[in-house]
Design a protein around this motif. Structure first.
Motif, PDB file in Angstrom:
ATOM      1  N   PHE A  36       0.833  -1.208   0.000  1.00 48.73           N
ATOM      2  CA  PHE A  36       0.000   0.000   0.000  1.00 48.73           C
ATOM      3  C   PHE A  36       0.872   1.265   0.000  1.00 48.73           C
ATOM      4  O   PHE A  36       0.571   2.220  -0.706  1.00 48.73           O
ATOM      5  N   SER A  37       1.949   1.272   0.782  1.00 46.81           N
ATOM      6  CA  SER A  37       2.829   2.450   0.848  1.00 46.81           C
ATOM      7  C   SER A  37       3.489   2.716  -0.496  1.00 46.81           C
ATOM      8  O   SER A  37       3.498   3.845  -0.988  1.00 46.81           O
ATOM      9  N   GLU A  38       4.054   1.645  -1.091  1.00 47.15           N
ATOM     10  CA  GLU A  38       4.741   1.801  -2.378  1.00 47.15           C
ATOM     11  C   GLU A  38       3.765   2.195  -3.482  1.00 47.15           C
ATOM     12  O   GLU A  38       4.083   3.028  -4.329  1.00 47.15           O
ATOM     13  N   THR A  39       2.583   1.608  -3.482  1.00 52.26           N
ATOM     14  CA  THR A  39       1.626   1.843  -4.557  1.00 52.26           C
ATOM     15  C   THR A  39       0.999   3.232  -4.479  1.00 52.26           C
ATOM     16  O   THR A  39       0.806   3.890  -5.495  1.00 52.26           O
ATOM     17  N   THR A  40       0.684   3.694  -3.261  1.00 51.80           N
ATOM     18  CA  THR A  40       0.023   4.996  -3.129  1.00 51.80           C
ATOM     19  C   THR A  40       1.012   6.153  -3.025  1.00 51.80           C
ATOM     20  O   THR A  40       0.692   7.276  -3.400  1.00 51.80           O
ATOM     21  N   GLY A  41       2.176   5.896  -2.451  1.00 50.65           N
ATOM     22  CA  GLY A  41       3.126   6.974  -2.184  1.00 50.65           C
ATOM     23  C   GLY A  41       2.771   7.756  -0.931  1.00 50.65           C
ATOM     24  O   GLY A  41       3.434   8.728  -0.580  1.00 50.65           O
ATOM     25  N   TYR A  42       1.715   7.337  -0.234  1.00 50.76           N
ATOM     26  CA  TYR A  42       1.291   8.007   0.999  1.00 50.76           C
ATOM     27  C   TYR A  42       1.823   7.260   2.222  1.00 50.76           C
ATOM     28  O   TYR A  42       1.909   6.034   2.198  1.00 50.76           O
ATOM     29  N   TYR A  61     -22.117  13.886   1.091  1.00 51.69           N
ATOM     30  CA  TYR A  61     -23.245  13.235   0.430  1.00 51.69           C
ATOM     31  C   TYR A  61     -24.393  14.221   0.245  1.00 51.69           C
ATOM     32  O   TYR A  61     -24.452  15.253   0.907  1.00 51.69           O
ATOM     33  N   ALA A  62     -25.318  13.869  -0.631  1.00 47.41           N
ATOM     34  CA  ALA A  62     -26.498  14.697  -0.886  1.00 47.41           C
ATOM     35  C   ALA A  62     -27.306  14.917   0.395  1.00 47.41           C
ATOM     36  O   ALA A  62     -27.976  15.931   0.547  1.00 47.41           O
ATOM     37  N   THR A  63     -27.213  13.970   1.335  1.00 48.00           N
ATOM     38  CA  THR A  63     -27.942  14.074   2.610  1.00 48.00           C
ATOM     39  C   THR A  63     -27.358  15.155   3.512  1.00 48.00           C
ATOM     40  O   THR A  63     -27.952  15.503   4.529  1.00 48.00           O
ATOM     41  N   GLY A  64     -26.149  15.651   3.135  1.00 44.80           N
ATOM     42  CA  GLY A  64     -25.489  16.646   3.966  1.00 44.80           C
ATOM     43  C   GLY A  64     -24.421  16.022   4.856  1.00 44.80           C
ATOM     44  O   GLY A  64     -23.589  16.713   5.423  1.00 44.80           O
ATOM     45  N   HIS A  65     -24.441  14.684   4.994  1.00 47.89           N
ATOM     46  CA  HIS A  65     -23.428  13.997   5.794  1.00 47.89           C
ATOM     47  C   HIS A  65     -22.077  14.148   5.105  1.00 47.89           C
ATOM     48  O   HIS A  65     -21.966  13.972   3.903  1.00 47.89           O
ATOM     49  N   GLU A  66     -21.060  14.517   5.873  1.00 42.80           N
ATOM     50  CA  GLU A  66     -19.733  14.645   5.293  1.00 42.80           C
ATOM     51  C   GLU A  66     -18.673  14.233   6.289  1.00 42.80           C
ATOM     52  O   GLU A  66     -18.929  14.118   7.487  1.00 42.80           O
ATOM     53  N   GLY A  67     -17.495  13.973   5.777  1.00 44.99           N
ATOM     54  CA  GLY A  67     -16.402  13.562   6.644  1.00 44.99           C
ATOM     55  C   GLY A  67     -15.149  13.274   5.845  1.00 44.99           C
ATOM     56  O   GLY A  67     -15.083  13.532   4.649  1.00 44.99           O
ATOM     57  N   ASP A  68     -14.163  12.751   6.542  1.00 44.53           N
ATOM     58  CA  ASP A  68     -12.898  12.396   5.914  1.00 44.53           C
ATOM     59  C   ASP A  68     -12.688  10.897   6.058  1.00 44.53           C
ATOM     60  O   ASP A  68     -13.119  10.296   7.044  1.00 44.53           O
ATOM     61  N   ALA A  69     -12.032  10.314   5.076  1.00 43.48           N
ATOM     62  CA  ALA A  69     -11.760   8.887   5.097  1.00 43.48           C
ATOM     63  C   ALA A  69     -10.458   8.626   4.356  1.00 43.48           C
ATOM     64  O   ALA A  69     -10.041   9.435   3.525  1.00 43.48           O
ATOM     65  N   PRO A  70      -9.812   7.494   4.648  1.00 43.12           N
ATOM     66  CA  PRO A  70      -8.609   7.163   3.883  1.00 43.12           C
ATOM     67  C   PRO A  70      -8.980   6.791   2.446  1.00 43.12           C
ATOM     68  O   PRO A  70     -10.064   6.261   2.208  1.00 43.12           O
ATOM     69  N   LEU A  71      -8.092   7.061   1.507  1.00 43.74           N
ATOM     70  CA  LEU A  71      -8.334   6.684   0.113  1.00 43.74           C
ATOM     71  C   LEU A  71      -8.400   5.159  -0.013  1.00 43.74           C
ATOM     72  O   LEU A  71      -9.252   4.626  -0.711  1.00 43.74           O
ATOM     73  N   VAL A  72      -7.485   4.470   0.641  1.00 38.95           N
ATOM     74  CA  VAL A  72      -7.455   3.010   0.689  1.00 38.95           C
ATOM     75  C   VAL A  72      -6.892   2.608   2.042  1.00 38.95           C
ATOM     76  O   VAL A  72      -6.287   3.424   2.741  1.00 38.95           O
ATOM     77  N   GLY A  73      -7.071   1.354   2.396  1.00 42.57           N
ATOM     78  CA  GLY A  73      -6.516   0.899   3.662  1.00 42.57           C
ATOM     79  C   GLY A  73      -6.738  -0.582   3.872  1.00 42.57           C
ATOM     80  O   GLY A  73      -7.309  -1.278   3.031  1.00 42.57           O
ATOM     81  N   PHE A  74      -6.284  -1.043   5.038  1.00 40.30           N
ATOM     82  CA  PHE A  74      -6.491  -2.434   5.411  1.00 40.30           C
ATOM     83  C   PHE A  74      -6.491  -2.569   6.922  1.00 40.30           C
ATOM     84  O   PHE A  74      -6.063  -1.662   7.642  1.00 40.30           O
ATOM     85  N   SER A  75      -6.983  -3.701   7.384  1.00 34.90           N
ATOM     86  CA  SER A  75      -6.985  -3.995   8.811  1.00 34.90           C
ATOM     87  C   SER A  75      -6.809  -5.493   9.016  1.00 34.90           C
ATOM     88  O   SER A  75      -7.616  -6.278   8.534  1.00 34.90           O
ATOM     89  N   LEU A 125      -5.931  -2.536  -7.944  1.00 27.91           N
ATOM     90  CA  LEU A 125      -7.116  -2.142  -7.162  1.00 27.91           C
ATOM     91  C   LEU A 125      -6.824  -0.887  -6.340  1.00 27.91           C
ATOM     92  O   LEU A 125      -7.656   0.016  -6.248  1.00 27.91           O
ATOM     93  N   ILE A 126      -5.656  -0.841  -5.743  1.00 30.55           N
ATOM     94  CA  ILE A 126      -5.260   0.322  -4.938  1.00 30.55           C
ATOM     95  C   ILE A 126      -5.217   1.563  -5.828  1.00 30.55           C
ATOM     96  O   ILE A 126      -5.798   2.602  -5.496  1.00 30.55           O
ATOM     97  N   GLN A 127      -4.537   1.451  -6.976  1.00 33.20           N
ATOM     98  CA  GLN A 127      -4.420   2.595  -7.889  1.00 33.20           C
ATOM     99  C   GLN A 127      -5.783   3.042  -8.409  1.00 33.20           C
ATOM    100  O   GLN A 127      -6.074   4.240  -8.464  1.00 33.20           O
TER     101      GLN A 127
END
Length: 141
Positions: A36-42, A61-75, A125-127
Motif C-alpha cells: 500500500f505504501s509503495e503503490t500509493t506513495g502516501y 453526500y447529498a444528505t449533507g453527511h460529510e467527513g474524511d476517510a482514507p483513500l485506501v486501507g487495510f486492517s 485495485l489500490i491505484q
C-alpha cells in the motif's frame, strides 16, 4: 449530531501491527504495509483503533453527511484481513474477479492471507481506488 468513529489518529502503525497476535497475520500486515505504501506513495496512518489508511479525501453526500476517510486501507482483523477500496466504480468489480481468493462486502474485501491473492491485481485495485476517489471527490482549493 452524528460523530464519525473512524478518524485519523497519531497512533503508531508499527505498534499496532506488532500487537497483532497471529505471527502469520502480522507478517501479512507488514507485506500489505509495503504494498500500500509503495503503490500509493502516501505514509501509513492509523484511522480509528484498527484501520491502517493511506491518503485521505473529504466526502459530502447529498444528505449533507460529510467527513474524511482514507483513500485506501487495510486492517488485520482476527478472522480475516479487511481491505478497503472505493465502491461505485465498475473497474473495481472487474479487478476483484482477478484478485484471487476473497469475499466482498459493501465496502470491504476480505482475504485470509496475502498468499491467496494476486499482488499485481491488488496494486491495480489500490491505484484504481485512489484515482476514482480523487476524481469523485476533488480536493477543494
Amino acid at each position: 449530531m452524528y460523530q464519525l468513529k473512524t478518524k485519523e489518529t497519531e497512533n503508531s502503525v508499527i505498534e499496532f501491527i506488532e500487537n497483532v497476535e497471529q505471527p502469520k497475520k502480522r507478517e501479512d500486515a507488514y507485506r500489505l504495509l509495503d504494498i500500500f505504501s509503495e503503490t500509493t506513495g502516501y505514509p501509513a496512518k492509523m484511522w480509528g483503533p484498527s484501520i491502517i489508511g493511506f491518503g485521505s479525501y473529504h466526502y459530502k453526500y447529498a444528505t449533507g453527511h460529510e467527513g474524511d476517510a482514507p483513500l485506501v486501507g487495510f486492517s488485520p482483523r482476527k478472522a480475516k484481513i479487511s481491505l478497503y477500496f472505493a465502491t461505485g466504480d465498475t473497474a473495481r468489480e472487474a479487478l476483484l474477479e482477478q484478485l484471487g481468493k476473497h469475499t466482498a462486502g459493501k465496502g470491504c474485501v476480505y482475504i485470509n492471507k496475502v498468499a491467496d491473492i494476486n499482488e499485481d491485481i491488488l496494486k491495480e485495485l489500490i491505484q484504481q481506488s485512489v484515482q476514482f476517489l480523487k476524481e469523485t471527490y476533488p480536493a477543494e482549493e
